[in-house]
Design an enzyme around this catalytic site. Structure first.
Site, PDB file in Angstrom:
ATOM      1  N   SER A 119      27.798  35.994  45.606  1.00  5.24           N
ATOM      2  CA  SER A 119      29.066  35.334  45.259  1.00  5.24           C
ATOM      3  C   SER A 119      30.043  35.284  46.415  1.00  5.24           C
ATOM      4  O   SER A 119      30.909  34.411  46.458  1.00  5.24           O
ATOM      5  CB  SER A 119      29.696  36.031  44.062  1.00  5.24           C
ATOM      6  OG  SER A 119      29.797  37.427  44.283  1.00  5.24           O
ATOM      7  N   GLU A 149      46.844  34.782  39.510  1.00  7.13           N
ATOM      8  CA  GLU A 149      46.737  36.236  39.592  1.00  7.13           C
ATOM      9  C   GLU A 149      45.565  36.549  40.501  1.00  7.13           C
ATOM     10  O   GLU A 149      44.676  35.701  40.681  1.00  7.13           O
ATOM     11  CB  GLU A 149      46.497  36.832  38.205  1.00  7.13           C
ATOM     12  CG  GLU A 149      45.042  36.819  37.739  1.00  7.13           C
ATOM     13  CD  GLU A 149      44.433  35.436  37.574  1.00  7.13           C
ATOM     14  OE1 GLU A 149      45.178  34.495  37.270  1.00  7.13           O
ATOM     15  OE2 GLU A 149      43.200  35.295  37.762  1.00  7.13           O
ATOM     16  N   LYS A 151      34.943  31.363  44.619  1.00  8.44           N
ATOM     17  CA  LYS A 151      36.175  31.086  43.878  1.00  8.44           C
ATOM     18  C   LYS A 151      36.814  29.745  44.248  1.00  8.44           C
ATOM     19  O   LYS A 151      37.469  29.112  43.438  1.00  8.44           O
ATOM     20  CB  LYS A 151      37.168  32.222  44.095  1.00  8.44           C
ATOM     21  CG  LYS A 151      36.734  33.500  43.372  1.00  8.44           C
ATOM     22  CD  LYS A 151      37.917  34.412  43.144  1.00  8.44           C
ATOM     23  CE  LYS A 151      37.519  35.584  42.265  1.00  8.44           C
ATOM     24  NZ  LYS A 151      36.679  36.548  43.010  1.00  8.44           N
TER      25      LYS A 151
END
Ligand SMILES: *Cc1c(COP(=O)(O)O)cnc(C)c1O
Length: 411
Positions: free
Chosen positions: A394, A123, A101
């Site tokens: 990930s 968020e 991310k």
């Protein structure tokens, strides 16, 4: 350098068009008050992409702050255990902050700063995007507020604490089920009110145009690096590439460079792993592409878990990062075009894959990433024992220790 990191628009296999549509999916379904802000953002993004100062700083931070390139690791004991010829792991779990991310939050916060915004909001579901945004806000000296559902705050207490340590304000969202979808709604609503001084950092390849495209571009470093690393390692042929799908950002960042750089006949099978939760027929899952139908949520048109009246249904997964009722619009397009295959993976299958990677390689993956790993035995059955497969890991599993302990792993 910049060309390496951001695939150029000319190379793209198509999509999105100027209005942000991927076939029928995507677009800008928002209140009129936000339309000018999105148009301003789209224009600023185009300018930034054309400015070497922007792309070079992005590349610099990915290298020296995040620690990129992330390794492409050949996991031989895992390959043997699942019955494949070779398995390559793209190690986004080794990034600073522990997941993919951060690639996107750096890109968006650089853009926010360039646009003169002093404050960012975001968020978060699993808390990973909140931590990544709070981290980069600290790095850039920006004010930061994170919207998070109350149920997710309970499930991810450590990440909440981290965000506060980093100087962010965590705003609890008790509406609905107190999970990611409610946090997105609250953040969008807040952005409408504070759009002059606030930049909304969206955490996946979704939301109104231009977000899905921006997030894809920032995450494409994953697939772009992987293509170069495969070549470096002399891996001439790859049979399949797997990534897990929440909103779809690590998956599109993995797949897009393969889609845009390779002709169809040289492209590996691309497979996205969606959360099948307690089972695809249980009604308790997050498999928007496999079991949903097209509709509008959070400003864009895409596959969505919805009832007959078009209200979004509550998504469920053991992993907070995958329990979103929708999916990024580009994945809907890729599904319809048959360019990517999407399969459901249950909680139990993900937990088994989590345990397998941990015990065979000494790598503890995020439960989200474990959904992608769970497809390896299926692909071995389909493609045979010589097949060579790449999986994007990930993120790392540190944040999930309480959940796997509750599930009874490791005794
Ligand atoms: C958030 C998250 C995901 C899901 O998000 P995508 O946008 O689908 O990539 C997957 N894995 C990890 C580790 C995450 O933190």
């Amino acid at each position: 350098m910049s060309d390496v990191l951001l695939p150029s628009a000319e190379l793209a296999y198509s999509a999105p068009d100027a209005a942000g549509f991927y076939g029928p999916y995507g677009g800008t379904f928002v209140p009129e008050t936000v339309v000018p802000a999105l148009a301003e953002l789209a224009a600023a993004y185009e300018q930034a992409l054309a400015d070497p100062a922007f792309t070079e700083e992005f590349a610099y931070l990915l290298r020296d702050y995040v620690g990129r390139p992330s390794p492409l690791y050949r996991a031989d004991r895992l390959a043997e255990a699942v019955g494949l010829g070779a398995v390559y792991l793209k190690r986004e779990d080794l990034n600073h902050t522990g997941a993919h991310k951060v690639n996107n939050t750096i890109g968006q916060c650089l853009l926010a700063r360039r646009m003169g915004k002093k404050r960012v909001i975001a968020e978060t579901g699993a808390g990973q995007h909140g931590v990544a945004t709070a981290t980069i806000a600290a790095l850039m000296g920006m004010e930061c507020a994170i919207f998070m559902g109350t149920e997710d705050i309970r499930r991810q207490a450590l990440n909440v604490y981290k965000m506060r340590l980093l100087g962010a304000e965590v705003i609890p969202v008790a509406d609905g089920t107190g999970t990611l979808a409610d946090a997105v709604t609250a953040a969008l609503r807040h952005w409408v009110e504070r759009v002059e001084d606030t930049f909304y950092v969206i955490g996946s390849a979704l939301g109104p145009h231009p977000y899905p495209r921006m997030v894809r571009d920032f995450q494409s470093v994953i697939g772009t690096e992987a293509l170069a690393q495969l070549e470096e390692k002399g891996v001439g042929h790859l049979d399949a590439v797997i990534a897990c799908i929440g909103g779809g950002s690590n998956a599109i960042g993995t797949f897009y460079p393969f889609l845009s750089a390779l002709p169809a006949d040289q492209r590996p099978l691309l497979v996205g792993a969606e959360a099948a939760g307690l089972g695809l027929e249980s009604g308790r899952h997050g498999a928007a592409l496999t079991k949903g139908s097209p509709g509008v949520l959070h400003g864009f048109y895409s596959y969505l878990l919805q009832d007959d009246a078009g209200n979004p249904l509550e998504a469920y997964s053991i992993s907070a990062g995958l329990d979103y009722p929708g999916v990024g619009p580009e994945h809907s397009y890729l599904k319809d075009e048959g360019l990517v295959r999407y399969e459901g993976v249950t909680d139990a299958e993900a937990l088994a894959a989590f345990a397998l990677l941990t015990r065979t390689e000494g790598i503890i993956p995020a439960i989200e990433s474990s959904h992608a790993l769970a497809l390896l035995p299926r692909l071995a059955a389909e493609l045979g024992s010589e097949a060579v497969v790449m999986v994007t890991v990930s993120g790392r599993g540190d944040k999930d220790m309480d959940i796997v302990r509750e599930a009874g792993l490791g005794g």
